[in-house]
Write a protein that holds these residues in place. Structure first.
Motif, mmCIF file in Angstrom:
data_model
loop_
_atom_site.group_PDB
_atom_site.id
_atom_site.type_symbol
_atom_site.label_atom_id
_atom_site.label_comp_id
_atom_site.label_asym_id
_atom_site.label_seq_id
_atom_site.Cartn_x
_atom_site.Cartn_y
_atom_site.Cartn_z
ATOM 1 N N GLY A 1 0.806 -1.214 0.000
ATOM 2 C CA GLY A 1 0.000 0.000 0.000
ATOM 3 C C GLY A 1 0.835 1.258 0.000
ATOM 4 N N VAL A 2 1.939 1.248 0.752
ATOM 5 C CA VAL A 2 2.814 2.416 0.779
ATOM 6 C C VAL A 2 3.506 2.589 -0.568
ATOM 7 N N ALA A 3 3.943 1.488 -1.181
ATOM 8 C CA ALA A 3 4.555 1.589 -2.513
ATOM 9 C C ALA A 3 3.582 2.199 -3.505
ATOM 10 N N ALA A 4 2.335 1.756 -3.458
ATOM 11 C CA ALA A 4 1.321 2.305 -4.353
ATOM 12 C C ALA A 4 1.045 3.768 -4.038
ATOM 13 N N ALA B 1 -1.938 11.901 3.790
ATOM 14 C CA ALA B 1 -2.041 10.457 3.566
ATOM 15 C C ALA B 1 -2.671 9.784 4.776
ATOM 16 N N PRO B 2 -3.993 9.944 4.951
ATOM 17 C CA PRO B 2 -4.670 9.213 6.029
ATOM 18 C C PRO B 2 -4.727 7.724 5.698
ATOM 19 N N ILE B 3 -4.511 6.895 6.706
ATOM 20 C CA ILE B 3 -4.403 5.450 6.517
ATOM 21 C C ILE B 3 -5.194 4.731 7.601
ATOM 22 N N ILE B 4 -5.825 3.615 7.227
ATOM 23 C CA ILE B 4 -6.407 2.708 8.209
ATOM 24 C C ILE B 4 -5.944 1.301 7.861
ATOM 25 N N MET B 5 -5.526 0.532 8.895
ATOM 26 C CA MET B 5 -4.906 -0.771 8.683
ATOM 27 C C MET B 5 -5.475 -1.807 9.653
ATOM 28 N N TYR B 6 -5.528 -3.051 9.185
ATOM 29 C CA TYR B 6 -5.915 -4.187 10.021
ATOM 30 C C TYR B 6 -4.761 -5.172 10.059
ATOM 31 N N ASP B 7 -4.370 -5.571 11.280
ATOM 32 C CA ASP B 7 -3.287 -6.528 11.485
ATOM 33 C C ASP B 7 -3.905 -7.901 11.719
ATOM 34 N N ALA B 8 -3.730 -8.809 10.765
ATOM 35 C CA ALA B 8 -4.357 -10.123 10.857
ATOM 36 C C ALA B 8 -3.830 -10.938 12.029
ATOM 37 N N SER C 1 3.677 9.876 7.146
ATOM 38 C CA SER C 1 2.636 8.855 7.298
ATOM 39 C C SER C 1 3.033 7.550 6.619
ATOM 40 N N TRP C 2 3.548 7.651 5.383
ATOM 41 C CA TRP C 2 4.006 6.433 4.698
ATOM 42 C C TRP C 2 5.107 5.753 5.503
#
Length: 553
Positions: free
Chosen positions: A31-34, A52-59, A105-106
Protein backbone atom coordinates in the motif's frame (compact mmCIF):
# COMPACT_ATOMS: atom_id res chain seq x y z
CA UNK A 1 -7.13 -19.66 -5.02
CA UNK A 2 -6.55 -15.96 -5.60
CA UNK A 3 -5.42 -14.66 -2.23
CA UNK A 4 -4.45 -11.02 -2.51
CA UNK A 5 -6.29 -8.05 -3.95
CA UNK A 6 -5.25 -4.52 -4.93
CA UNK A 7 -7.12 -1.55 -6.33
CA UNK A 8 -5.53 1.87 -6.81
CA UNK A 9 -6.12 5.12 -8.65
CA UNK A 10 -3.58 4.49 -11.44
CA UNK A 11 -2.07 1.47 -13.24
CA UNK A 12 1.45 2.24 -12.03
CA UNK A 13 0.23 2.35 -8.43
CA UNK A 14 -1.36 -1.05 -8.88
CA UNK A 15 1.81 -2.41 -10.50
CA UNK A 16 3.91 -1.16 -7.59
CA UNK A 17 1.68 -2.91 -5.06
CA UNK A 18 1.59 -6.08 -7.11
CA UNK A 19 5.39 -6.19 -7.37
CA UNK A 20 5.73 -5.86 -3.61
CA UNK A 21 3.18 -8.58 -2.88
CA UNK A 22 4.82 -11.00 -5.31
CA UNK A 23 8.17 -10.27 -3.65
CA UNK A 24 6.82 -11.31 -0.25
CA UNK A 25 5.86 -7.92 1.17
CA UNK A 26 2.70 -7.47 3.18
CA UNK A 27 -0.33 -5.23 2.57
CA UNK A 28 1.34 -2.24 4.26
CA UNK A 29 4.50 -2.53 2.16
CA UNK A 30 2.37 -2.80 -0.99
CA UNK A 31 0.00 0.00 0.00
CA UNK A 32 2.81 2.42 0.78
CA UNK A 33 4.56 1.59 -2.51
CA UNK A 34 1.32 2.30 -4.35
CA UNK A 35 0.56 5.46 -2.37
CA UNK A 36 3.98 6.98 -2.96
CA UNK A 37 3.75 6.14 -6.66
CA UNK A 38 0.33 7.78 -6.94
CA UNK A 39 1.87 11.01 -5.67
CA UNK A 40 4.12 10.97 -8.72
CA UNK A 41 1.77 9.73 -11.46
CA UNK A 42 -1.30 11.68 -10.34
CA UNK A 43 0.43 15.02 -9.65
CA UNK A 44 -2.74 16.96 -10.41
CA UNK A 45 -4.68 15.15 -7.67
CA UNK A 46 -2.08 13.99 -5.17
CA UNK A 47 1.16 15.32 -3.73
CA UNK A 48 4.16 13.42 -2.42
CA UNK A 49 4.12 16.22 0.19
CA UNK A 50 0.36 16.17 0.72
CA UNK A 51 -1.87 14.24 3.12
CA UNK A 52 -2.04 10.46 3.57
CA UNK A 53 -4.67 9.21 6.03
CA UNK A 54 -4.40 5.45 6.52
CA UNK A 55 -6.41 2.71 8.21
CA UNK A 56 -4.91 -0.77 8.68
CA UNK A 57 -5.92 -4.19 10.02
CA UNK A 58 -3.29 -6.53 11.48
CA UNK A 59 -4.36 -10.12 10.86
CA UNK A 60 -2.00 -11.48 13.52
CA UNK A 61 -3.34 -9.34 16.37
CA UNK A 62 -6.79 -8.32 15.13
CA UNK A 63 -5.91 -4.68 15.80
CA UNK A 64 -7.22 -1.83 13.67
CA UNK A 65 -5.05 1.29 13.55
CA UNK A 66 -5.65 4.66 11.92
CA UNK A 67 -3.05 7.31 11.09
CA UNK A 68 -4.31 10.84 10.59
CA UNK A 69 -1.69 11.65 7.93
CA UNK A 70 -2.52 15.35 8.00
CA UNK A 71 -0.36 18.19 9.30
CA UNK A 72 -1.52 21.08 11.42
CA UNK A 73 -1.21 24.76 10.67
CA UNK A 74 2.26 26.30 11.10
CA UNK A 75 3.02 28.03 14.39
CA UNK A 76 2.90 31.41 12.62
CA UNK A 77 -0.73 30.96 11.50
CA UNK A 78 -2.89 33.86 12.69
CA UNK A 79 -6.62 33.80 11.95
CA UNK A 80 -7.09 37.50 12.72
CA UNK A 81 -4.35 38.48 10.28
CA UNK A 82 -5.62 36.07 7.63
CA UNK A 83 -9.14 37.47 7.99
CA UNK A 84 -7.90 41.07 7.86
CA UNK A 85 -5.84 40.45 4.73
CA UNK A 86 -8.01 37.91 2.86
CA UNK A 87 -11.52 37.82 4.28
CA UNK A 88 -13.37 34.66 5.27
CA UNK A 89 -11.51 32.21 3.03
CA UNK A 90 -7.88 31.11 3.00
CA UNK A 91 -6.49 32.28 -0.37
CA UNK A 92 -4.81 30.10 -2.95
CA UNK A 93 -1.03 30.06 -2.90
CA UNK A 94 1.58 29.55 -0.18
CA UNK A 95 -0.66 30.75 2.64
CA UNK A 96 -2.78 27.58 2.33
CA UNK A 97 0.21 25.43 3.23
CA UNK A 98 -0.03 23.21 6.29
CA UNK A 99 2.71 20.90 7.50
CA UNK A 100 3.18 18.15 4.88
CA UNK A 101 2.19 14.80 6.35
CA UNK A 102 2.34 12.16 3.61
CA UNK A 103 6.07 11.28 3.80
CA UNK A 104 5.86 10.85 7.58
CA UNK A 105 2.64 8.85 7.30
CA UNK A 106 4.01 6.43 4.70
CA UNK A 107 7.22 5.95 6.68
CA UNK A 108 5.44 5.45 10.01
CA UNK A 109 3.21 2.77 8.47
CA UNK A 110 6.27 1.04 7.03
CA UNK A 111 8.21 1.27 10.28
CA UNK A 112 5.37 0.09 12.53
CA UNK A 113 3.65 -2.47 10.32
CA UNK A 114 5.73 -3.13 7.20
CA UNK A 115 8.73 -5.30 6.42
CA UNK A 116 10.58 -3.40 3.69
CA UNK A 117 12.82 -0.38 3.30
CA UNK A 118 12.00 2.96 1.73
CA UNK A 119 14.24 2.12 -1.22
CA UNK A 120 12.31 -1.14 -1.72
CA UNK A 121 8.94 0.56 -1.98
CA UNK A 122 10.08 3.70 -3.84
CA UNK A 123 11.21 2.02 -7.07
CA UNK A 124 8.17 2.83 -9.22
CA UNK A 125 7.82 6.33 -7.78
CA UNK A 126 11.45 7.21 -8.49
CA UNK A 127 11.36 5.74 -11.99
CA UNK A 128 8.13 7.53 -12.89
CA UNK A 129 9.53 10.86 -11.66
CA UNK A 130 12.96 10.46 -13.28
CA UNK A 131 12.03 8.81 -16.58
CA UNK A 132 8.47 10.02 -16.87
CA UNK A 133 5.15 8.30 -17.49
CA UNK A 134 2.49 8.55 -20.15
CA UNK A 135 -0.06 11.30 -19.65
CA UNK A 136 -3.54 9.80 -19.45
CA UNK A 137 -6.70 11.63 -20.60
CA UNK A 138 -8.01 12.67 -17.17
CA UNK A 139 -4.65 14.21 -16.25
CA UNK A 140 -4.47 16.08 -19.56
CA UNK A 141 -8.05 17.32 -19.22
CA UNK A 142 -7.58 18.40 -15.61
CA UNK A 143 -4.48 20.49 -16.30
CA UNK A 144 -5.96 22.01 -19.47
CA UNK A 145 -9.14 23.00 -17.61
CA UNK A 146 -7.03 24.79 -14.96
CA UNK A 147 -4.43 26.25 -17.29
CA UNK A 148 -4.75 29.75 -15.91
CA UNK A 149 -4.28 28.56 -12.33
CA UNK A 150 -1.21 26.52 -13.24
CA UNK A 151 0.21 29.50 -15.10
CA UNK A 152 0.22 31.87 -12.10
CA UNK A 153 3.43 30.62 -10.52
CA UNK A 154 6.61 30.10 -12.60
CA UNK A 155 7.80 27.05 -10.66
CA UNK A 156 4.39 25.39 -11.07
CA UNK A 157 4.04 26.32 -14.75
CA UNK A 158 7.51 24.93 -15.52
CA UNK A 159 6.28 21.44 -14.60
CA UNK A 160 2.62 21.46 -15.57
CA UNK A 161 2.77 23.72 -18.63
CA UNK A 162 5.99 22.60 -20.33
CA UNK A 163 6.77 24.97 -23.20
CA UNK A 164 3.81 27.06 -22.06
CA UNK A 165 1.22 24.43 -23.03
CA UNK A 166 -0.70 21.78 -21.07
CA UNK A 167 0.55 18.23 -21.68
CA UNK A 168 -1.47 16.11 -24.09
CA UNK A 169 -2.61 12.54 -23.59
CA UNK A 170 0.23 10.27 -24.66
CA UNK A 171 3.00 12.76 -23.82
CA UNK A 172 5.72 11.70 -21.38
CA UNK A 173 5.48 13.66 -18.15
CA UNK A 174 8.85 14.02 -16.38
CA UNK A 175 9.49 15.50 -12.91
CA UNK A 176 13.27 15.70 -12.42
CA UNK A 177 13.08 17.81 -9.26
CA UNK A 178 10.64 15.40 -7.64
CA UNK A 179 13.05 12.58 -8.49
CA UNK A 180 15.74 14.57 -6.65
CA UNK A 181 13.53 14.75 -3.55
CA UNK A 182 12.94 10.99 -3.52
CA UNK A 183 16.62 10.35 -4.20
CA UNK A 184 17.57 12.41 -1.14
CA UNK A 185 15.40 10.20 1.03
CA UNK A 186 16.78 6.97 -0.41
CA UNK A 187 20.36 8.21 -0.14
CA UNK A 188 19.89 9.07 3.53
CA UNK A 189 18.48 5.62 4.21
CA UNK A 190 21.33 3.95 2.33
CA UNK A 191 23.94 5.91 4.28
CA UNK A 192 22.42 4.89 7.61
CA UNK A 193 24.35 2.13 9.38
CA UNK A 194 21.46 1.04 11.59
CA UNK A 195 18.63 -1.43 11.10
CA UNK A 196 15.56 -1.10 8.84
CA UNK A 197 13.73 1.25 11.19
CA UNK A 198 16.80 3.43 11.62
CA UNK A 199 17.08 3.66 7.85
CA UNK A 200 13.45 4.68 7.57
CA UNK A 201 14.01 7.35 10.22
CA UNK A 202 16.95 8.65 8.20
CA UNK A 203 14.81 8.86 5.05
CA UNK A 204 12.18 10.78 7.03
CA UNK A 205 14.82 13.15 8.42
CA UNK A 206 16.06 13.93 4.89
CA UNK A 207 12.61 15.31 4.16
CA UNK A 208 11.72 16.99 7.45
CA UNK A 209 15.12 18.18 8.65
CA UNK A 210 17.61 17.79 5.81
CA UNK A 211 18.05 19.12 2.26
CA UNK A 212 14.39 18.88 1.28
CA UNK A 213 13.23 20.75 4.38
CA UNK A 214 15.84 23.43 3.73
CA UNK A 215 14.52 24.16 0.23
CA UNK A 216 10.92 24.27 1.47
CA UNK A 217 11.53 26.60 4.40
CA UNK A 218 13.89 28.91 2.55
CA UNK A 219 11.27 29.41 -0.17
CA UNK A 220 8.56 30.11 2.41
CA UNK A 221 10.77 32.60 4.21
CA UNK A 222 11.56 34.43 0.98
CA UNK A 223 7.98 34.48 -0.34
CA UNK A 224 5.73 35.24 2.62
CA UNK A 225 4.91 31.65 3.55
CA UNK A 226 4.38 30.38 7.08
CA UNK A 227 6.26 27.08 7.25
CA UNK A 228 9.49 27.03 9.26
CA UNK A 229 12.17 24.48 10.06
CA UNK A 230 10.70 24.12 13.56
CA UNK A 231 7.27 23.25 12.10
CA UNK A 232 8.73 20.53 9.90
CA UNK A 233 11.13 19.02 12.43
CA UNK A 234 8.44 18.86 15.11
CA UNK A 235 5.79 17.12 13.06
CA UNK A 236 4.48 13.72 14.17
CA UNK A 237 1.76 11.54 12.63
CA UNK A 238 -0.94 10.56 15.12
CA UNK A 239 -2.15 6.97 15.52
CA UNK A 240 -5.71 6.96 16.82
CA UNK A 241 -8.49 4.42 17.45
CA UNK A 242 -10.96 3.76 14.67
CA UNK A 243 -14.72 4.25 14.90
CA UNK A 244 -16.22 0.75 14.44
CA UNK A 245 -19.83 0.62 13.25
CA UNK A 246 -21.94 -2.54 13.06
CA UNK A 247 -23.65 -2.38 9.70
CA UNK A 248 -25.69 -5.14 8.07
CA UNK A 249 -23.65 -7.86 9.75
CA UNK A 250 -20.28 -6.27 8.98
CA UNK A 251 -18.05 -4.20 11.23
CA UNK A 252 -17.02 -1.11 9.29
CA UNK A 253 -14.07 0.78 10.76
CA UNK A 254 -13.94 4.51 10.03
CA UNK A 255 -11.34 7.15 10.83
CA UNK A 256 -11.90 9.85 13.43
CA UNK A 257 -13.38 13.34 13.45
CA UNK A 258 -10.18 14.88 12.08
CA UNK A 259 -11.70 13.84 8.74
CA UNK A 260 -15.04 12.77 7.28
CA UNK A 261 -14.62 9.42 9.02
CA UNK A 262 -17.06 10.57 11.68
CA UNK A 263 -19.54 11.51 8.93
CA UNK A 264 -19.13 8.09 7.30
CA UNK A 265 -19.71 6.49 10.69
CA UNK A 266 -22.81 8.62 11.38
CA UNK A 267 -24.25 7.78 7.96
CA UNK A 268 -23.77 4.05 8.52
CA UNK A 269 -25.12 4.19 12.06
CA UNK A 270 -28.21 6.20 11.10
CA UNK A 271 -29.12 3.83 8.28
CA UNK A 272 -28.54 0.83 10.54
CA UNK A 273 -30.85 2.31 13.18
CA UNK A 274 -33.50 2.88 10.51
CA UNK A 275 -33.55 -0.84 9.75
CA UNK A 276 -32.93 -3.07 6.72
CA UNK A 277 -36.00 -1.90 4.76
CA UNK A 278 -35.30 1.81 4.99
CA UNK A 279 -32.59 2.34 2.39
CA UNK A 280 -33.21 -0.46 -0.12
CA UNK A 281 -36.75 -1.16 -1.23
CA UNK A 282 -38.19 -3.12 -4.13
CA UNK A 283 -34.74 -4.09 -5.33
CA UNK A 284 -33.27 -0.60 -5.52
CA UNK A 285 -32.02 2.23 -3.35
CA UNK A 286 -34.55 4.54 -1.74
CA UNK A 287 -32.70 7.61 -2.92
CA UNK A 288 -34.95 10.12 -1.18
CA UNK A 289 -34.30 8.50 2.19
CA UNK A 290 -30.58 8.22 1.52
CA UNK A 291 -30.25 11.85 0.43
CA UNK A 292 -32.16 13.09 3.47
CA UNK A 293 -29.89 11.06 5.76
CA UNK A 294 -26.82 12.51 4.05
CA UNK A 295 -28.11 16.08 4.29
CA UNK A 296 -28.54 15.66 8.04
CA UNK A 297 -25.10 14.12 8.44
CA UNK A 298 -23.53 17.06 6.63
CA UNK A 299 -25.56 19.55 8.67
CA UNK A 300 -24.14 17.90 11.78
CA UNK A 301 -20.66 18.01 10.26
CA UNK A 302 -20.93 21.76 9.78
CA UNK A 303 -22.30 22.34 13.28
CA UNK A 304 -20.04 20.06 15.30
CA UNK A 305 -17.06 18.53 13.49
CA UNK A 306 -13.52 19.87 13.48
CA UNK A 307 -10.11 18.73 14.72
CA UNK A 308 -11.20 16.70 17.80
CA UNK A 309 -8.80 18.72 19.96
CA UNK A 310 -11.10 21.70 19.29
CA UNK A 311 -14.54 20.06 19.29
CA UNK A 312 -17.19 21.17 21.77
CA UNK A 313 -18.70 17.68 21.97
CA UNK A 314 -17.15 14.20 21.97
CA UNK A 315 -17.29 12.82 18.42
CA UNK A 316 -19.09 9.72 19.70
CA UNK A 317 -22.08 11.91 20.61
CA UNK A 318 -22.95 11.95 16.90
CA UNK A 319 -23.31 8.16 17.05
CA UNK A 320 -25.58 8.00 20.10
CA UNK A 321 -28.71 5.93 19.25
CA UNK A 322 -31.08 8.53 20.70
CA UNK A 323 -29.43 11.30 18.69
CA UNK A 324 -29.64 9.18 15.52
CA UNK A 325 -33.30 8.34 16.15
CA UNK A 326 -34.07 12.03 16.54
CA UNK A 327 -32.32 12.80 13.24
CA UNK A 328 -34.27 10.05 11.48
CA UNK A 329 -37.57 11.30 12.91
CA UNK A 330 -37.02 14.61 11.12
CA UNK A 331 -37.06 12.97 7.66
CA UNK A 332 -40.35 13.49 5.85
CA UNK A 333 -41.82 12.39 2.51
CA UNK A 334 -40.54 15.48 0.68
CA UNK A 335 -37.15 17.15 0.40
CA UNK A 336 -35.88 19.31 3.23
CA UNK A 337 -33.76 21.81 1.27
CA UNK A 338 -31.31 22.59 4.09
CA UNK A 339 -31.87 20.60 7.30
CA UNK A 340 -31.02 21.87 10.78
CA UNK A 341 -28.83 22.16 12.75
CA UNK A 342 -27.00 24.94 11.10
CA UNK A 343 -26.50 28.18 13.07
CA UNK A 344 -23.26 28.68 11.15
CA UNK A 345 -24.82 28.06 7.73
CA UNK A 346 -24.88 30.92 5.26
CA UNK A 347 -26.96 29.66 2.33
CA UNK A 348 -25.98 30.74 -1.14
CA UNK A 349 -29.16 29.79 -2.97
CA UNK A 350 -28.36 31.20 -6.42
CA UNK A 351 -30.31 28.73 -8.53
CA UNK A 352 -29.39 30.37 -11.82
CA UNK A 353 -25.63 30.13 -11.31
CA UNK A 354 -23.85 27.28 -13.12
CA UNK A 355 -23.03 24.43 -10.77
CA UNK A 356 -19.44 24.19 -9.62
CA UNK A 357 -16.96 21.70 -11.02
CA UNK A 358 -16.77 18.46 -9.06
CA UNK A 359 -13.87 17.74 -6.72
CA UNK A 360 -11.24 15.84 -8.69
CA UNK A 361 -8.31 15.86 -6.32
CA UNK A 362 -7.44 12.79 -4.20
CA UNK A 363 -6.91 9.14 -5.02
CA UNK A 364 -7.06 5.84 -3.14
CA UNK A 365 -5.29 2.55 -2.57
CA UNK A 366 -6.88 -0.62 -1.16
CA UNK A 367 -4.88 -3.78 -0.42
CA UNK A 368 -5.64 -7.13 1.22
CA UNK A 369 -2.74 -9.59 1.36
CA UNK A 370 -2.66 -13.39 1.59
CA UNK A 371 -2.43 -13.30 5.40
CA UNK A 372 -5.53 -11.11 5.66
CA UNK A 373 -3.78 -7.84 6.50
CA UNK A 374 -5.71 -4.81 5.21
CA UNK A 375 -4.37 -1.43 4.10
CA UNK A 376 -6.66 1.42 3.03
CA UNK A 377 -5.33 4.92 2.33
CA UNK A 378 -6.66 8.06 0.64
CA UNK A 379 -3.72 10.33 -0.25
CA UNK A 380 -4.48 13.76 -1.61
CA UNK A 381 -3.62 17.41 -2.29
CA UNK A 382 -3.72 19.06 -5.70
CA UNK A 383 -1.10 21.19 -7.43
CA UNK A 384 -3.20 23.92 -9.07
CA UNK A 385 -3.90 25.97 -5.93
CA UNK A 386 -0.38 26.28 -4.54
CA UNK A 387 3.22 26.97 -5.51
CA UNK A 388 5.66 24.20 -6.39
CA UNK A 389 8.79 24.60 -4.24
CA UNK A 390 11.62 25.19 -6.75
CA UNK A 391 14.15 22.39 -6.89
CA UNK A 392 11.92 19.85 -5.11
CA UNK A 393 9.00 19.26 -7.47
CA UNK A 394 6.73 19.40 -4.41
CA UNK A 395 3.29 20.96 -4.17
CA UNK A 396 3.37 21.11 -0.37
CA UNK A 397 0.02 20.39 1.26
CA UNK A 398 -2.53 23.11 0.52
CA UNK A 399 -5.09 21.46 2.80
CA UNK A 400 -5.51 24.79 4.59
CA UNK A 401 -8.23 25.37 1.98
CA UNK A 402 -10.55 23.39 4.28
CA UNK A 403 -10.08 25.77 7.21
CA UNK A 404 -11.86 29.09 7.63
CA UNK A 405 -10.21 32.44 8.21
CA UNK A 406 -13.17 33.57 10.32
CA UNK A 407 -12.24 34.32 13.94
CA UNK A 408 -14.40 32.22 16.25
CA UNK A 409 -15.56 29.79 13.56
CA UNK A 410 -15.54 26.11 14.55
CA UNK A 411 -13.09 25.37 11.75
CA UNK A 412 -11.05 28.56 12.05
CA UNK A 413 -7.35 28.06 11.43
CA UNK A 414 -5.04 28.05 14.44
CA UNK A 415 -1.40 27.08 15.10
CA UNK A 416 -1.12 23.29 15.19
CA UNK A 417 -4.81 22.77 14.39
CA UNK A 418 -5.60 20.19 11.74
CA UNK A 419 -7.97 21.25 8.93
CA UNK A 420 -11.00 18.95 8.87
CA UNK A 421 -9.93 16.51 6.17
CA UNK A 422 -12.27 15.12 3.50
CA UNK A 423 -10.30 11.92 2.65
CA UNK A 424 -11.52 9.09 4.89
CA UNK A 425 -10.44 5.53 4.07
CA UNK A 426 -12.39 2.65 5.62
CA UNK A 427 -11.98 -1.08 6.12
CA UNK A 428 -14.45 -3.74 7.18
CA UNK A 429 -14.54 -7.15 8.84
CA UNK A 430 -17.18 -9.87 8.69
CA UNK A 431 -17.48 -12.43 11.48
CA UNK A 432 -14.21 -11.09 12.80
CA UNK A 433 -12.42 -11.91 9.56
CA UNK A 434 -10.89 -9.47 7.05
CA UNK A 435 -13.44 -8.50 4.40
CA UNK A 436 -12.88 -5.18 2.67
CA UNK A 437 -10.69 -2.13 2.05
CA UNK A 438 -12.62 0.77 0.53
CA UNK A 439 -12.16 4.40 -0.39
CA UNK A 440 -12.59 7.01 -3.08
CA UNK A 441 -11.59 10.50 -4.18
CA UNK A 442 -14.30 13.11 -4.58
CA UNK A 443 -14.25 15.57 -1.68
CA UNK A 444 -17.76 15.84 -0.26
CA UNK A 445 -18.88 13.00 -2.55
CA UNK A 446 -16.65 10.47 -0.79
CA UNK A 447 -19.06 9.45 1.97
CA UNK A 448 -21.93 9.50 -0.52
CA UNK A 449 -20.24 7.22 -3.05
CA UNK A 450 -19.00 4.74 -0.45
CA UNK A 451 -22.38 4.36 1.27
CA UNK A 452 -24.10 3.68 -2.06
CA UNK A 453 -21.58 0.96 -2.90
CA UNK A 454 -21.98 -0.65 0.54
CA UNK A 455 -25.77 -0.59 0.31
CA UNK A 456 -25.68 -2.17 -3.15
CA UNK A 457 -23.42 -4.91 -1.77
CA UNK A 458 -25.09 -5.60 1.57
CA UNK A 459 -28.75 -4.76 0.96
CA UNK A 460 -28.98 -5.24 -2.80
CA UNK A 461 -26.81 -8.33 -3.08
CA UNK A 462 -24.98 -6.94 -6.12
CA UNK A 463 -21.54 -8.16 -7.08
CA UNK A 464 -18.66 -5.86 -6.27
CA UNK A 465 -18.30 -4.92 -9.93
CA UNK A 466 -22.00 -4.07 -10.30
CA UNK A 467 -22.10 -2.23 -6.97
CA UNK A 468 -19.27 0.04 -8.05
CA UNK A 469 -20.70 0.55 -11.55
CA UNK A 470 -24.26 1.39 -10.41
CA UNK A 471 -25.30 5.02 -11.13
CA UNK A 472 -24.86 7.42 -8.20
CA UNK A 473 -26.47 10.50 -6.77
CA UNK A 474 -25.05 13.23 -4.53
CA UNK A 475 -26.49 16.05 -2.49
CA UNK A 476 -24.80 19.44 -2.21
CA UNK A 477 -27.15 20.93 0.40
CA UNK A 478 -24.42 21.89 2.84
CA UNK A 479 -21.40 24.20 2.99
CA UNK A 480 -18.69 22.71 0.80
CA UNK A 481 -15.51 21.56 2.52
CA UNK A 482 -13.26 23.70 0.31
CA UNK A 483 -13.03 27.48 0.03
CA UNK A 484 -15.25 29.32 -0.75
CA UNK A 485 -17.49 26.76 1.04
CA UNK A 486 -20.56 27.37 -1.11
CA UNK A 487 -23.99 26.05 -0.11
CA UNK A 488 -26.49 24.68 -2.65
CA UNK A 489 -29.80 24.06 -0.83
CA UNK A 490 -31.86 21.19 -2.20
CA UNK A 491 -29.39 20.51 -5.03
CA UNK A 492 -28.99 16.88 -6.14
CA UNK A 493 -26.71 15.67 -8.91
CA UNK A 494 -27.32 12.29 -10.52
CA UNK A 495 -25.62 10.27 -13.23
CA UNK A 496 -27.61 10.39 -16.44
CA UNK A 497 -28.06 6.61 -16.62
CA UNK A 498 -29.96 6.51 -13.32
CA UNK A 499 -33.28 4.65 -13.59
CA UNK A 500 -35.83 7.20 -14.91
CA UNK A 501 -38.40 6.09 -12.32
CA UNK A 502 -35.95 7.00 -9.56
CA UNK A 503 -35.35 10.39 -11.17
CA UNK A 504 -39.10 10.96 -11.38
CA UNK A 505 -39.59 9.99 -7.75
CA UNK A 506 -36.92 12.44 -6.58
CA UNK A 507 -38.45 15.20 -8.67
CA UNK A 508 -41.91 14.49 -7.27
CA UNK A 509 -40.50 14.71 -3.75
CA UNK A 510 -39.20 18.21 -4.40
CA UNK A 511 -35.48 17.69 -4.96
CA UNK A 512 -33.73 20.19 -7.23
CA UNK A 513 -32.18 17.85 -9.81
CA UNK A 514 -29.33 18.27 -12.26
CA UNK A 515 -27.84 15.52 -14.41
CA UNK A 516 -24.19 14.56 -14.55
CA UNK A 517 -22.88 12.66 -17.58
CA UNK A 518 -22.95 8.89 -17.30
CA UNK A 519 -20.01 7.31 -15.44
CA UNK A 520 -18.54 10.69 -14.53
CA UNK A 521 -15.39 11.26 -12.48
CA UNK A 522 -17.42 13.73 -10.42
CA UNK A 523 -19.26 10.77 -8.81
CA UNK A 524 -16.04 9.44 -7.28
CA UNK A 525 -13.49 6.79 -8.12
CA UNK A 526 -14.03 3.81 -5.81
CA UNK A 527 -11.11 1.44 -5.15
CA UNK A 528 -12.31 -1.75 -3.48
CA UNK A 529 -10.48 -4.90 -2.36
CA UNK A 530 -12.50 -7.79 -0.90
CA UNK A 531 -11.80 -11.21 0.57
CA UNK A 532 -14.15 -14.02 1.57
CA UNK A 533 -14.16 -17.83 1.75
CA UNK A 534 -14.18 -18.11 -2.04
CA UNK A 535 -11.16 -15.87 -2.66
CA UNK A 536 -10.44 -12.22 -3.35
CA UNK A 537 -11.97 -9.53 -5.55
CA UNK A 538 -10.64 -6.13 -6.56
CA UNK A 539 -12.50 -3.38 -8.40
CA UNK A 540 -11.29 0.04 -9.55
CA UNK A 541 -13.96 2.48 -10.66
CA UNK A 542 -14.22 3.00 -14.41
CA UNK A 543 -15.10 6.63 -13.66
CA UNK A 544 -11.41 7.42 -13.19
CA UNK A 545 -7.99 6.06 -14.13
CA UNK A 546 -7.78 3.28 -11.54
CA UNK A 547 -6.92 -0.37 -12.04
CA UNK A 548 -7.23 -3.50 -9.93
CA UNK A 549 -5.46 -6.84 -9.65
CA UNK A 550 -5.74 -10.14 -7.78
CA UNK A 551 -3.38 -13.05 -7.62
CA UNK A 552 -1.44 -15.62 -5.61
CA UNK A 553 1.63 -14.78 -3.57
Amino acid sequence: MKNWAVATGHPLGTQAAERILRAGGNAVDAGVAAGLTLGVVQPDLVSVAGVAPIIMYDAATGAVTTQDGIGGWPAAADVDRMHRDHGDHVPEGLLRTVIPAAPASWIKALSDHGTMTFADIAQEARSAARDGFEVYPLLADFIAARRDKYGRFPSTAAIFLPGGEPPRAGDIFVQHDLAWTLDQMVAAETACSGDRRAGLAAARAAFYEGPVAQKITEFHAANGGLLTAVDLAGYAVRSEPSLPISFRGAQVHCCGAWCQGISMAETLAMIEVAGPEAAYRDGRLDLHFLLEVLKRVFADREAYVTDPDYMNIPPEALLDPAFLADRLASIGPTSDPLPAPGPALKPDDDRDAPFRVGCADTTHVSVIDSAGNIFSATPSDPSYDTVVIPGTGLSVSSRGSQSRSIPGHLNALAPGKRPRLTPNPVLALKDGKPWMALGTPGGDVQVQAMIQVLLHLLDGGLSAEKAVRAPRVATYAFPGSFAPHNVHPNRVLYEADLDPTQVADLKARGHDLEAWPETTWMAGGICLAMRDDTGTTAVADARRAGTAATGPT
